[in-house]
Design a protein around this motif. Structure first.
Motif, PDB file in Angstrom:
ATOM      1  N   GLY A 115     -14.564  -7.388  -1.900  1.00 27.37           N
ATOM      2  CA  GLY A 115     -13.649  -6.848  -3.068  1.00 27.37           C
ATOM      3  C   GLY A 115     -12.884  -7.925  -3.803  1.00 27.37           C
ATOM      4  O   GLY A 115     -12.102  -8.526  -3.065  1.00 27.37           O
ATOM      5  N   ASN A 174       0.757  -1.185   0.117  1.00 27.52           N
ATOM      6  CA  ASN A 174      -0.150   0.010   0.028  1.00 27.52           C
ATOM      7  C   ASN A 174       0.936   1.137   0.075  1.00 27.52           C
ATOM      8  O   ASN A 174       0.492   2.195  -0.629  1.00 27.52           O
ATOM      9  CB  ASN A 174      -1.030  -0.149   1.101  1.00 27.52           C
ATOM     10  CG  ASN A 174      -1.989  -1.069   1.207  1.00 27.52           C
ATOM     11  OD1 ASN A 174      -1.863  -1.576   0.215  1.00 27.52           O
ATOM     12  ND2 ASN A 174      -2.907  -1.125   2.085  1.00 27.52           N
ATOM     13  N   GLN A 204      -6.469 -12.566  -2.896  1.00 28.07           N
ATOM     14  CA  GLN A 204      -8.061 -12.654  -3.014  1.00 28.07           C
ATOM     15  C   GLN A 204      -8.294 -12.865  -4.520  1.00 28.07           C
ATOM     16  O   GLN A 204      -8.534 -11.870  -5.304  1.00 28.07           O
ATOM     17  CB  GLN A 204      -8.271 -11.240  -2.598  1.00 28.07           C
ATOM     18  CG  GLN A 204      -9.928 -11.069  -2.595  1.00 28.07           C
ATOM     19  CD  GLN A 204     -10.278 -11.597  -1.141  1.00 28.07           C
ATOM     20  OE1 GLN A 204      -9.680 -11.753   0.121  1.00 28.07           O
ATOM     21  NE2 GLN A 204     -11.519 -11.924  -1.350  1.00 28.07           N
ATOM     22  N   THR A 246      -9.771  -8.064  -5.054  1.00 26.72           N
ATOM     23  CA  THR A 246      -8.729  -6.882  -4.909  1.00 26.72           C
ATOM     24  C   THR A 246      -7.301  -7.433  -6.143  1.00 26.72           C
ATOM     25  O   THR A 246      -6.756  -6.509  -6.557  1.00 26.72           O
ATOM     26  CB  THR A 246      -8.117  -6.745  -3.844  1.00 26.72           C
ATOM     27  OG1 THR A 246      -7.716  -8.049  -3.118  1.00 26.72           O
ATOM     28  CG2 THR A 246      -8.935  -5.741  -2.792  1.00 26.72           C
ATOM     29  N   TYR A 280      -1.648  -9.069  -3.539  1.00 30.90           N
ATOM     30  CA  TYR A 280      -2.650  -9.063  -3.892  1.00 30.90           C
ATOM     31  C   TYR A 280      -3.159 -10.260  -4.743  1.00 30.90           C
ATOM     32  O   TYR A 280      -4.186 -10.061  -5.341  1.00 30.90           O
ATOM     33  CB  TYR A 280      -3.280  -7.777  -4.523  1.00 30.90           C
ATOM     34  CG  TYR A 280      -3.353  -6.543  -3.335  1.00 30.90           C
ATOM     35  CD1 TYR A 280      -4.440  -6.444  -2.551  1.00 30.90           C
ATOM     36  CD2 TYR A 280      -2.925  -5.360  -3.436  1.00 30.90           C
ATOM     37  CE1 TYR A 280      -4.361  -5.835  -1.564  1.00 30.90           C
ATOM     38  CE2 TYR A 280      -2.839  -4.409  -2.513  1.00 30.90           C
ATOM     39  CZ  TYR A 280      -3.607  -4.698  -1.378  1.00 30.90           C
ATOM     40  OH  TYR A 280      -3.733  -3.645  -0.770  1.00 30.90           O
ATOM     41  N   TYR A 308      -8.431  -5.565  -8.985  1.00 29.11           N
ATOM     42  CA  TYR A 308      -8.344  -4.110  -8.988  1.00 29.11           C
ATOM     43  C   TYR A 308      -6.841  -3.701  -9.118  1.00 29.11           C
ATOM     44  O   TYR A 308      -6.530  -2.805  -9.613  1.00 29.11           O
ATOM     45  CB  TYR A 308      -8.954  -3.615  -7.833  1.00 29.11           C
ATOM     46  CG  TYR A 308     -10.254  -4.120  -7.126  1.00 29.11           C
ATOM     47  CD1 TYR A 308     -11.268  -4.432  -8.341  1.00 29.11           C
ATOM     48  CD2 TYR A 308     -10.687  -4.178  -5.925  1.00 29.11           C
ATOM     49  CE1 TYR A 308     -12.512  -4.926  -7.949  1.00 29.11           C
ATOM     50  CE2 TYR A 308     -11.912  -4.509  -5.701  1.00 29.11           C
ATOM     51  CZ  TYR A 308     -12.919  -4.868  -6.516  1.00 29.11           C
ATOM     52  OH  TYR A 308     -14.167  -5.601  -6.360  1.00 29.11           O
ATOM     53  N   PHE A 309      -6.164  -4.504  -8.510  1.00 30.97           N
ATOM     54  CA  PHE A 309      -4.588  -4.223  -8.467  1.00 30.97           C
ATOM     55  C   PHE A 309      -3.952  -4.459  -9.880  1.00 30.97           C
ATOM     56  O   PHE A 309      -3.257  -3.735 -10.514  1.00 30.97           O
ATOM     57  CB  PHE A 309      -3.974  -5.163  -7.441  1.00 30.97           C
ATOM     58  CG  PHE A 309      -2.629  -4.772  -6.911  1.00 30.97           C
ATOM     59  CD1 PHE A 309      -2.476  -3.712  -6.103  1.00 30.97           C
ATOM     60  CD2 PHE A 309      -1.442  -5.288  -7.749  1.00 30.97           C
ATOM     61  CE1 PHE A 309      -1.258  -3.190  -5.895  1.00 30.97           C
ATOM     62  CE2 PHE A 309      -0.136  -4.702  -7.055  1.00 30.97           C
ATOM     63  CZ  PHE A 309       0.111  -3.921  -6.474  1.00 30.97           C
TER      64      PHE A 309
END
Ligand code: R5P
Length: 296
Positions: free
Chosen positions: A104, A62, A95, A106, A92, A109-110
């Motif tokens: 989510g 992060n 997930q 993730t 990530y 998304y990542f």
């Protein structure tokens, strides 16, 4: 023109290690925090028409992702031939499904975030479990470098009569790759995860290999619970104290100390994540992957 290696903040030693394996130049880069903690970025090297390799280890991602994205966007404005991300650990990936409604996804998304700013990606042994390939969450070309060769060599040189043990079905891919290369027997356990720090490892019909040294091999050691429970199972079955080998040494909190105290012979990891247990050098594999992807 030589490719240009751009090191993310705190990844200069890793970038130098990668550079030692490639015919590439290390860029002059400045990344610092303003007093208000926003990030200043400058690339003070010639970028135009060169392949730019951003070396940014995205472990504990992060805080690290934003400087890496800023470096990529800064490079993009300087007209490179391409911009790639080289991260020894790709976060990530775990997930990889929705286990509860409303969660989510993730990993997706990542992957989208990285794919928007980079043209290609090289990493080492990402956690591909429900995904068959990185193409399922990354829209850019990627190359997966493997730690199996260096791990197999390390085992052959350091362990007498090894038996490679995988703690769960996901580990089969790494266990079989290492066991095949080194010509070793292997066995896979079953794992049920009840929570982040609560796992149960079982192994019906463990062979009575009391002469062998078990080498428990997993891709990620995070809380260490998977390793600790596998050690417990093997010791209860009468096997020798095992050697624990992890590719990615995340070791959160006191996980390393707990594992060391769990009745193991040795705990050894690859240097994808800097840790005092690093004994297996796999950065050459990462560099080879970069070279293959951009035809250096
Ligand atoms: C997931 O299945 C991975 O392959 C590892 O087994 C897992 O991440 C290890 O996590 P921990 O050390 O927290 O048990």
């Amino acid at each position: 023109m030589k490719a240009l290696i751009v090191a993310a903040p705190s990844d200069r030693p890793l970038a130098e290690h990668v550079a030692a394996h490639l015919d590439a130049e290390l860029a002059r880069v400045e990344v610092r925090a303003f007093p208000d903690e926003e990030t200043y970025v400058r690339i003070d090297s010639e970028v135009a028409d060169r392949h730019v390799i951003i070396v940014a280890n995205l472990v504990r991602p992060n805080a690290r992702i934003l400087p890496a994205l800023f470096l990529a966007e800064t490079a993009r404005e300087l007209s490179p031939a391409s911009i790639g991300l080289a991260t020894p650990y790709l976060p990530y990936m775990r997930q990889d499904a929705r286990f509860e409604p409303g969660e989510g996804l993730t990993s997706q998304y990542f992957g989208s975030l990285i794919s928007r700013s980079f043209d290609w990606l090289v990493t080492i042994d990402p956690h591909l479990h429900r995904y068959q390939s990185l193409d399922e969450c990354y829209a850019i070309p990627s190359k997966v470098a493997e730690s199996a060769g260096p791990i197999a060599r390390w085992i052959a040189e350091n362990v007498e009569r090894p038996l490679v043990v995988g703690p769960d079905e996901e580990s089969f891919q790494w266990v079989s790759a290492v066991a095949q290369r080194a010509g070793l027997p292997s066995v896979i356990m079953d794992k049920i995860r009840h929570g982040d720090r609560d796992v149960q490892v079982t192994g019906a019909g463990l062979p009575p290999w009391t002469d062998q040294t078990p080498v428990i091999l997993d891709d990620i050691i995070s809380t260490g619970r998977t390793m600790v429970e596998t050690v417990r199972l093997l010791r209860e079955a009468g096997l020798k104290p095992p050697v624990c080998v992890g590719v990615h040494a995340l070791f959160v909190g006191d996980a390393y100390q707990i594992l060391r105290g769990a009745g193991v012979e040795r705990v050894v990891t690859c240097n994808t994540v800097s840790h005092l247990s690093n004994e297996i050098d796999v950065i050459g594999e990462l560099a080879r992957g970069i070279g293959e992807l951009i035809a250096l």
